[in-house]
Motif scaffolding. Structure first.
Motif: not given
Lengths: 117, 114
Positions: B36, B87, B104-106
């Motif tokens: 994303y 992401y 979601f990660g960073q």
């Protein structure tokens, strides 16, 4: 491309007040979601909703939060008594199918920036 | 859900190809890999999804090696408007009861310079 729309774009409220964030998902979608993003942090899942009931919710989504699909087009997130730490960007999303595979995707709105003073 | 690791930031210049690699060593058999994109003050936007080998659409390509422990998002000829956070997400797996719960990660902040 179809869009998820959210209103208002910005909402300022006093601590302890109730807020309702509104979303119009894509018209033929069946699954609805709320995510939030605190400034500088990750996008976090809050809740998923299907067939007029919550499918899954995160630990963040406590008793202060509720969701509703009051009619055939709107999807709302209510925070009963806002806290300072509720300040964040809240994103509504929708999808046609449950499983996000085979190029099925979430469509996110542009968000409502909630500021709790 | 499998944890992902990707660079925190990357810089590029207009017209260059950008490759962002994501590690997901604990990917499950039925997990798909999805990328994303998020512009400032906007919601994430789907770019591409794959399960194995290579996938290409009008925006990007996604390369997935045979072991599926990593994936690389390739953006051809980036422009200033590609400046965003990207992401890499893994799962939930096909057949899972999870419904739209994306983790979601960073992400990777890509800065495209003129």
């Amino acid at each position: 491309e179809p869009e998820v729309t959210q209103t208002p774009s910005h909402q300022v409220t006093q601590m302890g007040q109730e807020v309702i964030l509104r979303c119009v998902p894509i018209s033929n979608h069946l699954y609805f979601y709320w995510y939030r993003q605190i400034l500088g942090q990750k996008v976090e899942f809050l809740v998923s909703f299907y067939n007029n009931e919550i499918s899954e919710k995160s630990e963040i989504f406590d008793d202060q939060f509720s969701v509703e699909r009051p009619d055939g087009s709107n999807f709302t997130l209510k925070i009963r008594s806002t806290k300072l730490e509720d300040s964040a960007m809240y994103f509504c999303a929708s999808s046609l199918r449950r499983e996000l595979v085979d190029n099925e995707k979430l469509f996110f709105g542009s968000g409502t920036q909630l500021s709790v003073l | 859900l499998a944890k992902t690791t990707q660079p925190i930031s990357m810089d590029s210049y207009e017209g260059q190809e950008v490759n962002i690699t994501c590690s997901h060593n604990n990917i499950a058999t039925n997990d798909y890999i999805t990328w994303y994109q998020q512009f400032p003050s906007q919601g994430p936007r789907f770019i591409i999804q794959g399960y194995k080998t290579k996938v290409t659409n009008e925006v990007a390509s996604l390369f997935i090696p045979a072991d599926r422990k990593s994936s690389t998002l390739s953006l051809p000829r980036v422009s200033l408007s590609d400046t965003a956070v990207y992401y890499c997400l893994v799962g939930p797996p096909k057949g899972s009861s999870n419904t739209g719960k994306l983790i979601f990660g960073q992400g990777t902040t890509l800065q495209v310079k003129p």
